[in-house]
Design an enzyme around this catalytic site. Structure first.
Site, PDB file in Angstrom:
ATOM      1  N   GLU A  81      -7.337  65.142  50.483  1.00 30.95           N
ATOM      2  CA  GLU A  81      -7.684  64.235  51.229  1.00 30.95           C
ATOM      3  C   GLU A  81      -9.206  64.243  51.647  1.00 30.95           C
ATOM      4  OE1 GLU A  81      -4.414  65.676  53.063  1.00 30.95           O
ATOM      5  OE2 GLU A  81      -3.669  63.701  53.567  1.00 30.95           O
ATOM      6  N   HIS A 134      -0.620  58.337  55.335  1.00 27.51           N
ATOM      7  CA  HIS A 134      -0.763  59.477  53.999  1.00 27.51           C
ATOM      8  C   HIS A 134      -1.675  58.692  53.209  1.00 27.51           C
ATOM      9  CE1 HIS A 134       2.698  61.816  55.426  1.00 27.51           C
ATOM     10  NE2 HIS A 134       1.791  62.460  56.067  1.00 27.51           N
ATOM     11  N   ASN A 185     -11.975  66.224  60.292  1.00 27.56           N
ATOM     12  CA  ASN A 185     -10.614  65.761  60.637  1.00 27.56           C
ATOM     13  C   ASN A 185      -9.988  66.187  61.924  1.00 27.56           C
ATOM     14  OD1 ASN A 185      -7.786  65.324  60.721  1.00 27.56           O
ATOM     15  ND2 ASN A 185      -7.237  66.282  58.602  1.00 27.56           N
ATOM     16  N   ARG A 208       9.509  77.140  54.184  1.00 26.50           N
ATOM     17  CA  ARG A 208       9.492  78.641  53.817  1.00 26.50           C
ATOM     18  C   ARG A 208      10.557  79.202  54.750  1.00 26.50           C
ATOM     19  NH1 ARG A 208       3.117  78.801  53.866  1.00 26.50           N
ATOM     20  NH2 ARG A 208       3.695  77.531  55.347  1.00 26.50           N
ATOM     21  N   ASP A 234       9.477  74.725  59.294  1.00 26.22           N
ATOM     22  CA  ASP A 234       8.632  75.102  58.165  1.00 26.22           C
ATOM     23  C   ASP A 234       9.724  75.428  57.159  1.00 26.22           C
ATOM     24  OD1 ASP A 234       7.250  76.864  56.253  1.00 26.22           O
ATOM     25  OD2 ASP A 234       5.831  76.960  57.630  1.00 26.22           O
ATOM     26  N   ARG A 283      10.038  65.735  62.852  1.00 28.48           N
ATOM     27  CA  ARG A 283      10.351  64.194  63.007  1.00 28.48           C
ATOM     28  C   ARG A 283      11.653  63.908  62.432  1.00 28.48           C
ATOM     29  NH1 ARG A 283       4.880  62.152  61.178  1.00 28.48           N
ATOM     30  NH2 ARG A 283       4.273  64.276  61.130  1.00 28.48           N
ATOM     31  N   ARG A 308     -11.819  61.340  59.308  1.00 25.66           N
ATOM     32  CA  ARG A 308     -10.353  60.809  58.918  1.00 25.66           C
ATOM     33  C   ARG A 308      -9.808  60.237  60.157  1.00 25.66           C
ATOM     34  NH1 ARG A 308      -5.247  64.548  56.962  1.00 25.66           N
ATOM     35  NH2 ARG A 308      -3.818  62.800  56.563  1.00 25.66           N
TER      36      ARG A 308
HETATM   37  P1  AMP Z   1       1.436  70.269  54.771  1.00 26.31           P
HETATM   38  O1  AMP Z   1       1.835  69.531  56.106  1.00 26.31           O
HETATM   39  O2  AMP Z   1       0.949  69.687  53.384  1.00 26.31           O
HETATM   40  O3  AMP Z   1       0.548  71.528  55.092  1.00 26.31           O
HETATM   41  O4  AMP Z   1       2.752  70.915  54.427  1.00 26.31           O
HETATM   42  C1  AMP Z   1       3.291  72.126  55.232  1.00 26.31           C
HETATM   43  C2  AMP Z   1       4.812  72.223  54.769  1.00 26.31           C
HETATM   44  O5  AMP Z   1       4.657  73.108  53.413  1.00 26.31           O
HETATM   45  C3  AMP Z   1       5.625  73.347  55.537  1.00 26.31           C
HETATM   46  O6  AMP Z   1       6.742  72.995  55.786  1.00 26.31           O
HETATM   47  C4  AMP Z   1       5.557  74.707  54.640  1.00 26.31           C
HETATM   48  O7  AMP Z   1       6.733  75.266  54.648  1.00 26.31           O
HETATM   49  C5  AMP Z   1       5.660  73.909  53.113  1.00 26.31           C
HETATM   50  N1  AMP Z   1       5.038  75.014  52.362  1.00 26.31           N
HETATM   51  C6  AMP Z   1       3.727  75.401  52.183  1.00 26.31           C
HETATM   52  N2  AMP Z   1       3.720  76.461  51.243  1.00 26.31           N
HETATM   53  C7  AMP Z   1       5.013  76.537  50.685  1.00 26.31           C
HETATM   54  C8  AMP Z   1       5.660  77.471  49.729  1.00 26.31           C
HETATM   55  N3  AMP Z   1       4.927  78.328  48.958  1.00 26.31           N
HETATM   56  N4  AMP Z   1       7.012  77.192  49.420  1.00 26.31           N
HETATM   57  C9  AMP Z   1       7.881  76.106  50.514  1.00 26.31           C
HETATM   58  N5  AMP Z   1       7.298  75.401  51.292  1.00 26.31           N
HETATM   59  C10 AMP Z   1       6.056  75.362  51.388  1.00 26.31           C
END
Ligand code: AMP
Length: 397
Positions: free
Chosen positions: A383, A182, A10, A286, A284, A242, A93
């Site tokens: 994926e 996706h 990927n 979190r 993010d 975005r 991918r």
């Molecule tokens: P991905 O693109 O699928 O890797 O997802 C990334 C997003 O998932 C980011 O916004 C992270 O803040 C969120 N994320 C990952 N772990 C957590 C968690 N434990 N609680 C809240 N959001 C999370």
């Protein structure tokens, strides 16, 4: 015969991720890793099937800082860790399949040439997806390669759902339509749903892939009927950086009246918007939860409200809903976001079980109450395994 392996690649703009599987119809992960920071401080890391650290090291200073060097480093490392085993197939991918690639394909020179034609549709992704296929066909000419497309799953959408209300001939001539993205994640969810909820799998399910990039897909009997991303991965939900959907006339305003260049507007809506743009703090989720800034709270509220509104529009596309599935980083981990979205959709007959929802889920889990008419689930996506399955199926066909 020696044990056979499937390698999944990927490749993105600044990283190359890999996963290695035992070759079988239901491939088992052996290890995964990546080179990140390709143009800055390239760093290699790898983990075993249970997450144990196998390597974490900068690339040697002598190696070039480009995708080619990163890929060669990964191959060398894999050779050292797979003695006595045979690489049976490599799956890639590929973000965009354009109008022509509607399912996974074996890579050959005609396919590579045809993929060059998708660069205009996905200029940020396509060159990085194509390059490893060219390099690997030189380095490992005997190993078959399979390209798997993130757009392919959405090709089952009815024409009315794929078209924009632009002049019909214009859309046909220039390949303009809602491609959706996706798709490998949605396909994985559709592949496991029959074991989790057979009625929803053969009925109407909305899947919420909520990660840094975020989209929804409406599945009828496992086939896509509508999705929120469109011609590019900008349309639809609010994402990390975005904007998601906004009035396109805003672009004309920025260019004609605010003196911005097209590139500046593109950066604004792709890189400076979304959760980051609203909060001014982070892309993010979190970070937003751990902040006490009112704008972090506003960003979370807007994110949840948009998901609920768009989910309701997909329910209209399906003329009803049996199940709502949450997946990807936010969907799998963020119980607060899930609770807020489900609460806003309770008028559909969806009642969330707050105690179960608040637990951490690493396996598929129902999070709606027993009495809820619409079921809600958390289902971790995968994926890479979807690509490995396709690659093995085509290689052993
Ligand atoms: P991905 O693109 O699928 O890797 O997802 C990334 C997003 O998932 C980011 O916004 C992270 O803040 C969120 N994320 C990952 N772990 C957590 C968690 N434990 N609680 C809240 N959001 C999370």
């Amino acid at each position: 015969m020696s044990e056979q392996l499937i390698l999944v690649i990927n490749a993105g703009s600044s990283s190359i991720k890999f996963s290695l599987f035992e070759a079988e119809a239901n491939p088992e992960l052996l290890c995964k890793g990546q080179v990140e920071g390709i143009f800055t401080e390239p760093q290699f890391s790898a983990r075993g099937r249970d997450g144990e650290k196998l390597s974490d090291t900068p690339l040697p200073v002598s190696s070039s800082r480009n995708h080619d060097a990163a890929l060669r480093y990964i191959l060398d490392w894999l050779r050292g860790h797979t003695a006595g085993k045979t690489l049976a197939v490599i799956g890639h991918r590929v973000v965009h399949g354009g109008p022509d690639f509607t399912q996974p394909v074996r890579v050959n020179s005609e396919v590579l040439d045809a993929l060059e034609g998708t660069v205009a549709l996905a200029p940020l992704h396509a060159p990085h997806n194509i390059m490893p296929m060219r390099v690997l066909s030189e380095l490992l000419p005997k190993v078959p390669q399979v390209a798997c497309f993130d757009t392919a799953f959405h090709r089952t959408q009815p024409e009315a759902a794929q078209l924009y209300a632009l002049p019909y001939e214009f859309s046909q001539q220039h390949g303009i339509r809602r491609y959706g993205f996706h798709g490998l994640s949605y396909e994985y969810i559709a592949s496991v749903l029959p074991q989790i909820d057979a009625a929803a799998a053969s009925g109407r399910t909305v899947v919420a892939h909520l990660g840094n990039g975020a989209s929804l897909a409406a599945l009828l009997g496992g086939q896509c009927q509508a999705t929120t991303m469109g011609f590019t991965a900008l349309e639809g939900l609010i994402m990390g950086t975005r904007a998601g959907s906004f009035d396109p006339a805003l672009v004309f305003h920025c260019v004609n009246h605010l003196g911005m260049s097209v590139q500046e507007v593109s950066d604004l809506v792709h890189k400076q918007a979304g959760l980051l743009g609203i909060s001014g703090i982070s892309s993010d989720m979190r970070d937003l939860h751990s902040s006490d800034s009112p704008r972090a709270a506003l960003a979370i509220t807007m994110f949840c409200q948009h998901v609920a509104r768009e989910a309701a529009s997909l329910v209209a596309a399906l003329e009803g809903i049996d199940a709502l599935v949450f997946t990807a980083g936010i969907g799998e981990n963020d119980h607060d976001v899930r609770r807020r979205i489900c609460t806003q959709l309770r008028w559909l007959g969806l009642e969330i079980d707050e105690a179960v929802n608040a637990q951490r889920h690493t396996a598929p889990q129902r999070i709606s109450t027993a009495a809820s008419r619409v079921r809600a689930y958390v289902i971790p996506t995968n994926e890479e395994v979807m690509i490995a399955r396709h690659a093995w199926a085509l290689a052993s066909a």
